[in-house]
Design a protein around this motif. Structure first.
Motif, PDB file in Angstrom:
ATOM      1  N   SER A 108     -29.331 -41.748  13.928  1.00 42.98           N
ATOM      2  CA  SER A 108     -28.773 -41.390  15.230  1.00 42.98           C
ATOM      3  C   SER A 108     -27.312 -40.974  15.097  1.00 42.98           C
ATOM      4  CB  SER A 108     -28.907 -42.566  16.192  1.00 42.98           C
ATOM      5  OG  SER A 108     -28.303 -42.277  17.434  1.00 42.98           O
ATOM      6  N   SER A 109     -26.551 -41.696  14.277  1.00 37.43           N
ATOM      7  CA  SER A 109     -25.145 -41.342  14.054  1.00 37.43           C
ATOM      8  C   SER A 109     -25.021 -39.992  13.371  1.00 37.43           C
ATOM      9  CB  SER A 109     -24.466 -42.424  13.219  1.00 37.43           C
ATOM     10  OG  SER A 109     -24.514 -43.676  13.870  1.00 37.43           O
ATOM     11  N   SER A 110     -25.918 -39.695  12.432  1.00 36.71           N
ATOM     12  CA  SER A 110     -25.892 -38.394  11.757  1.00 36.71           C
ATOM     13  C   SER A 110     -26.133 -37.264  12.749  1.00 36.71           C
ATOM     14  CB  SER A 110     -26.953 -38.354  10.651  1.00 36.71           C
ATOM     15  OG  SER A 110     -26.722 -39.349   9.686  1.00 36.71           O
ATOM     16  N   MET A 111     -27.079 -37.459  13.658  1.00 39.31           N
ATOM     17  CA  MET A 111     -27.360 -36.431  14.653  1.00 39.31           C
ATOM     18  C   MET A 111     -26.175 -36.228  15.593  1.00 39.31           C
ATOM     19  SD  MET A 111     -30.314 -35.238  13.957  1.00 39.31           S
ATOM     20  CE  MET A 111     -29.830 -35.492  12.252  1.00 39.31           C
ATOM     21  N   ARG A 112     -25.486 -37.321  15.924  1.00 36.63           N
ATOM     22  CA  ARG A 112     -24.314 -37.199  16.801  1.00 36.63           C
ATOM     23  C   ARG A 112     -23.215 -36.376  16.142  1.00 36.63           C
ATOM     24  NH1 ARG A 112     -23.188 -43.208  17.202  1.00 36.63           N
ATOM     25  NH2 ARG A 112     -21.140 -42.501  17.903  1.00 36.63           N
ATOM     26  N   ILE A 113     -23.034 -36.554  14.845  1.00 37.28           N
ATOM     27  CA  ILE A 113     -21.991 -35.797  14.143  1.00 37.28           C
ATOM     28  C   ILE A 113     -22.388 -34.337  13.988  1.00 37.28           C
ATOM     29  CG2 ILE A 113     -20.750 -35.598  11.951  1.00 37.28           C
ATOM     30  CD1 ILE A 113     -20.966 -38.631  11.681  1.00 37.28           C
ATOM     31  N   LEU A 114     -23.674 -34.067  13.742  1.00 36.93           N
ATOM     32  CA  LEU A 114     -24.131 -32.689  13.550  1.00 36.93           C
ATOM     33  C   LEU A 114     -23.963 -31.837  14.802  1.00 36.93           C
ATOM     34  CD1 LEU A 114     -27.377 -33.075  11.417  1.00 36.93           C
ATOM     35  CD2 LEU A 114     -25.299 -31.876  10.766  1.00 36.93           C
ATOM     36  N   ARG A 115     -23.912 -32.482  15.959  1.00 35.73           N
ATOM     37  CA  ARG A 115     -23.751 -31.715  17.208  1.00 35.73           C
ATOM     38  C   ARG A 115     -22.476 -30.871  17.194  1.00 35.73           C
ATOM     39  NH1 ARG A 115     -25.670 -36.396  20.431  1.00 35.73           N
ATOM     40  NH2 ARG A 115     -23.513 -37.003  20.825  1.00 35.73           N
ATOM     41  N   PHE A 116     -21.400 -31.426  16.675  1.00 34.39           N
ATOM     42  CA  PHE A 116     -20.090 -30.774  16.806  1.00 34.39           C
ATOM     43  C   PHE A 116     -19.977 -29.471  16.009  1.00 34.39           C
ATOM     44  CE2 PHE A 116     -19.428 -35.208  17.983  1.00 34.39           C
ATOM     45  CZ  PHE A 116     -18.770 -35.056  19.195  1.00 34.39           C
ATOM     46  N   PRO A 117     -20.322 -29.434  14.712  1.00 34.79           N
ATOM     47  CA  PRO A 117     -20.259 -28.128  14.022  1.00 34.79           C
ATOM     48  C   PRO A 117     -21.243 -27.117  14.591  1.00 34.79           C
ATOM     49  CG  PRO A 117     -21.267 -29.800  12.607  1.00 34.79           C
ATOM     50  CD  PRO A 117     -20.675 -30.512  13.773  1.00 34.79           C
ATOM     51  N   LEU A 118     -22.390 -27.594  15.090  1.00 36.72           N
ATOM     52  CA  LEU A 118     -23.361 -26.670  15.661  1.00 36.72           C
ATOM     53  C   LEU A 118     -22.837 -26.081  16.978  1.00 36.72           C
ATOM     54  CD1 LEU A 118     -26.084 -25.910  14.452  1.00 36.72           C
ATOM     55  CD2 LEU A 118     -27.186 -27.378  16.116  1.00 36.72           C
ATOM     56  N   MET A 119     -22.099 -26.874  17.766  1.00 37.63           N
ATOM     57  CA  MET A 119     -21.500 -26.352  18.999  1.00 37.63           C
ATOM     58  C   MET A 119     -20.430 -25.312  18.688  1.00 37.63           C
ATOM     59  SD  MET A 119     -21.202 -29.509  21.728  1.00 37.63           S
ATOM     60  CE  MET A 119     -20.220 -30.575  20.686  1.00 37.63           C
ATOM     61  N   VAL A 120     -19.659 -25.524  17.648  1.00 43.93           N
ATOM     62  CA  VAL A 120     -18.621 -24.556  17.263  1.00 43.93           C
ATOM     63  C   VAL A 120     -19.263 -23.235  16.846  1.00 43.93           C
ATOM     64  CG1 VAL A 120     -16.793 -24.075  15.600  1.00 43.93           C
ATOM     65  CG2 VAL A 120     -16.981 -26.352  16.612  1.00 43.93           C
ATOM     66  N   MET A 121     -20.342 -23.312  16.040  1.00 42.05           N
ATOM     67  CA  MET A 121     -21.003 -22.083  15.592  1.00 42.05           C
ATOM     68  C   MET A 121     -21.664 -21.360  16.766  1.00 42.05           C
ATOM     69  SD  MET A 121     -22.594 -23.272  11.929  1.00 42.05           S
ATOM     70  CE  MET A 121     -22.745 -21.607  11.357  1.00 42.05           C
ATOM     71  N   ALA A 122     -22.206 -22.140  17.728  1.00 39.66           N
ATOM     72  CA  ALA A 122     -22.814 -21.514  18.903  1.00 39.66           C
ATOM     73  C   ALA A 122     -21.769 -20.811  19.750  1.00 39.66           C
ATOM     74  CB  ALA A 122     -23.548 -22.566  19.726  1.00 39.66           C
ATOM     75  N   SER A 123     -20.568 -21.378  19.871  1.00 43.30           N
ATOM     76  CA  SER A 123     -19.517 -20.754  20.674  1.00 43.30           C
ATOM     77  C   SER A 123     -18.953 -19.498  20.018  1.00 43.30           C
ATOM     78  CB  SER A 123     -18.388 -21.758  20.908  1.00 43.30           C
ATOM     79  OG  SER A 123     -17.709 -22.033  19.696  1.00 43.30           O
ATOM     80  N   MET A 124     -19.130 -19.367  18.698  1.00 44.97           N
ATOM     81  CA  MET A 124     -18.597 -18.206  17.983  1.00 44.97           C
ATOM     82  C   MET A 124     -19.620 -17.084  17.842  1.00 44.97           C
ATOM     83  SD  MET A 124     -16.517 -20.248  14.983  1.00 44.97           S
ATOM     84  CE  MET A 124     -16.024 -18.740  14.163  1.00 44.97           C
ATOM     85  N   PHE A 125     -20.890 -17.450  17.559  1.00 41.49           N
ATOM     86  CA  PHE A 125     -21.892 -16.422  17.249  1.00 41.49           C
ATOM     87  C   PHE A 125     -23.166 -16.525  18.081  1.00 41.49           C
ATOM     88  CE2 PHE A 125     -19.579 -17.535  13.317  1.00 41.49           C
ATOM     89  CZ  PHE A 125     -18.896 -16.333  13.120  1.00 41.49           C
ATOM     90  N   GLY A 126     -23.221 -17.448  19.048  1.00 41.75           N
ATOM     91  CA  GLY A 126     -24.399 -17.554  19.895  1.00 41.75           C
ATOM     92  C   GLY A 126     -25.605 -18.095  19.148  1.00 41.75           C
ATOM     93  N   PHE A 127     -26.785 -17.555  19.492  1.00 40.44           N
ATOM     94  CA  PHE A 127     -28.021 -18.022  18.852  1.00 40.44           C
ATOM     95  C   PHE A 127     -28.020 -17.747  17.350  1.00 40.44           C
ATOM     96  CE2 PHE A 127     -30.560 -17.540  23.047  1.00 40.44           C
ATOM     97  CZ  PHE A 127     -30.103 -18.795  23.447  1.00 40.44           C
ATOM     98  N   ILE A 128     -27.337 -16.693  16.923  1.00 42.38           N
ATOM     99  CA  ILE A 128     -27.259 -16.397  15.482  1.00 42.38           C
ATOM    100  C   ILE A 128     -26.508 -17.521  14.764  1.00 42.38           C
ATOM    101  CG2 ILE A 128     -26.332 -14.793  13.765  1.00 42.38           C
ATOM    102  CD1 ILE A 128     -26.765 -12.551  15.765  1.00 42.38           C
TER     103      ILE A 128
END
Length: 483
Positions: free
Chosen positions: A405-425
């Motif tokens: 659960s802690s690993s999933m919580r941390i993975l959210r943040f880099p994935l949100m940054v990539m989504a804000s920069m390149f969208g679904f790609i």
């Protein structure tokens, strides 16, 4: 002071006891640095006299009185070997063994004029009762859990597995504060190369002290820099026993109620004992919900950010106007909005964990309601983002393993940054990197993402869904074989 810089204050070389009582006692006192809880008691009988040494904080005074003091007063013509029949004892001439015995809760008896001395077991028992772990509750099944006593934990496992080939191997780790570690496996099911690999990693651990099983984890992982846990933790004897019956290996530490299960796979972190206590249809339904929660727990905020920032045309028209209407008053971009809410949630989570249980629940509920409502009315975030973060938080609670659960919580943040920069790609790129890492990761030489990578169709019976028990564990396809 770091662990590496500590000095081990133990006698450099072993010393043989002599016939001088005073010199033997003096050695013990110096070896223990004249600690105040080292007690001496002179014992005199009709035929012999000597000195009994013990650490009062580690022994049971009633046991000493009943099994040592009273027999000495009525020894008559009996030899010492006959007096100590009710105690676990041994004769020694190595004084360093006497020091080790005192630290482990034994008494040491020196007899005047004789070089041999006796180590008499009289440990105090302050173990807590065997209760169900708070963080691994189940609806149906045995409601007991490991405690801090290694002997009791081994008893619980042996009661669950009445097999003659259940092997227990002891190791002593830590130079300053030695502690026992037990390696447990079934000889007929565990693979010899995996057992050998676990043994070699345990033997290679060289640190001053082992405070918890977390020390063992960090010293034994295949990839210590991976965000994914490579040891499965459990405090339930039935859970540990079920994995032993599938060819896994368990590691227990004296003073820690947590068992480490190796080798671990990714999908094992989403399985619970309730999966096998309930009927297979219900268990499969609940397991699918858990796996969906895995996707939601770290992808939902990123998908929302990518949708409102780049791909709003994928939304139905009415939903598009609803989302856009909630964003008109928000002065921040979706990434800042999501980061702000995630940070607030993490603060409330940590505050709830550190406070007493009753106060912690109040802080979590009241804090979430008050802060959530106020922050929306202030125009800092939108109602839609509140819903997204709330669903994400609930999804993370569905994961049985706290480490995953802690690993999933941390993975959210880099994935949100990539989504804000390149969208679904950007999300696709992040997921590709994650799955490549999962496919390459190993736990004690075994594929971490098995049975998907490499693909094993037979093992899929107990992955996304659970097949019926009569179909899952057949003699021809024993769960311990091929793991």
């Amino acid at each position: 002071m770091t662990l590496e810089s500590r000095v081990t204050y133990m006698p450099a070389t072993a010393q043989t006891s002599t016939s001088s009582l005073s010199s033997n006692v003096k050695y013990i006192e110096e070896a223990l640095f004249n600690t105040n809880d080292l007690k001496q008691r002179t014992l005199r009988g009709p035929n012999t006299s000597g000195t009994l040494l013990y650490l009062e904080s580690l022994v049971d005074p009633m046991l000493i009185e009943r099994n040592i003091i009273i027999p000495f007063k009525h020894q008559e013509d009996k030899e010492l070997d006959e007096l100590f029949t009710t105690l676990e004892y041994e004769q020694q001439t190595d004084l360093s063994k006497g020091v080790d015995g005192l630290i482990q809760g034994s008494c040491v008896y020196f007899q005047e004029g004789k070089p041999e001395f006796y180590i008499l077991a009289a440990p105090a028992k302050y173990d807590r009762s065997i209760t169900e772990p708070e963080n691994e509750g189940i609806i149906r099944g045995p409601h007991n859990g490991f405690i801090e006593s290694l002997t009791v934990n081994l008893y619980l496992i042996r009661k669950a597995i009445n097999a003659s080939d259940l092997i227990v191997k002891y190791y002593t780790l830590g130079s300053t504060a030695p502690r026992r570690v037990a390696l447990i496996y079934l000889h007929s099911l565990a693979q010899p190369e995996t057992v050998q690999k676990v043994e070699s990693r345990l033997e290679s651990i060289s640190i001053d002290s082992v405070i918890s099983t977390g020390f063992l984890q960090e010293n034994m992982e295949d990839n210590p820099y991976s965000i994914f846990p490579q040891h499965l933790n459990t405090e339930r004897p039935d859970h540990a026993s079920s994995y032993l019956l599938t060819g896994k290996i368990a590691i227990l530490l004296e003073g820690d109620p947590t068992a480490l299960i190796v080798p671990a796979s990714f999908f094992a972190f989403y399985q619970t004992p309730d999966d096998y206590n309930n009927r297979w249809i219900i268990a499969s339904f609940v397991r699918i919900i858990r796996l969906i929660s895995f996707i939601t727990a770290f992808q939902l905020p990123a998908i929302y950010i990518a949708t409102v920032s780049f791909h709003s045309n994928v939304l139905p028209l009415q939903l598009f106007f609803t989302v856009q209407g909630s964003l008109t008053r928000v002065p921040f971009p979706p990434l800042v909005e999501a980061m702000l809410l995630e940070l607030i949630f993490e603060l409330l989570r940590e505050a709830g964990l550190r406070l007493p249980s009753r106060v912690g629940q109040t802080i979590g509920i009241v804090g979430g309601l008050v802060i959530g409502d106020a922050i929306v009315k202030a125009g800092l975030v939108s109602y839609t983002m509140i819903i997204v973060v709330a669903l994400t938080a609930i999804s993370s609670f569905l994961i049985p393993s706290n480490e995953m659960s802690s690993s999933m919580r941390i993975l959210r943040f880099p994935l949100m940054v990539m989504a804000s920069m390149f969208g679904f790609i950007g999300i696709s790129f992040g997921l590709t990197i994650m799955f490549i890492h999962l496919c390459k990761l190993e736990s004690f030489g075994k594929p971490y993402f098995s049975p998907l990578a490499p693909l094993k169709f037979k093992k899929l019976k107990d992955t996304f869904v659970r097949f019926p028990i009569w179909n899952l564990w057949k003699n021809s396809d024993s769960p311990g074989k091929g793991n």
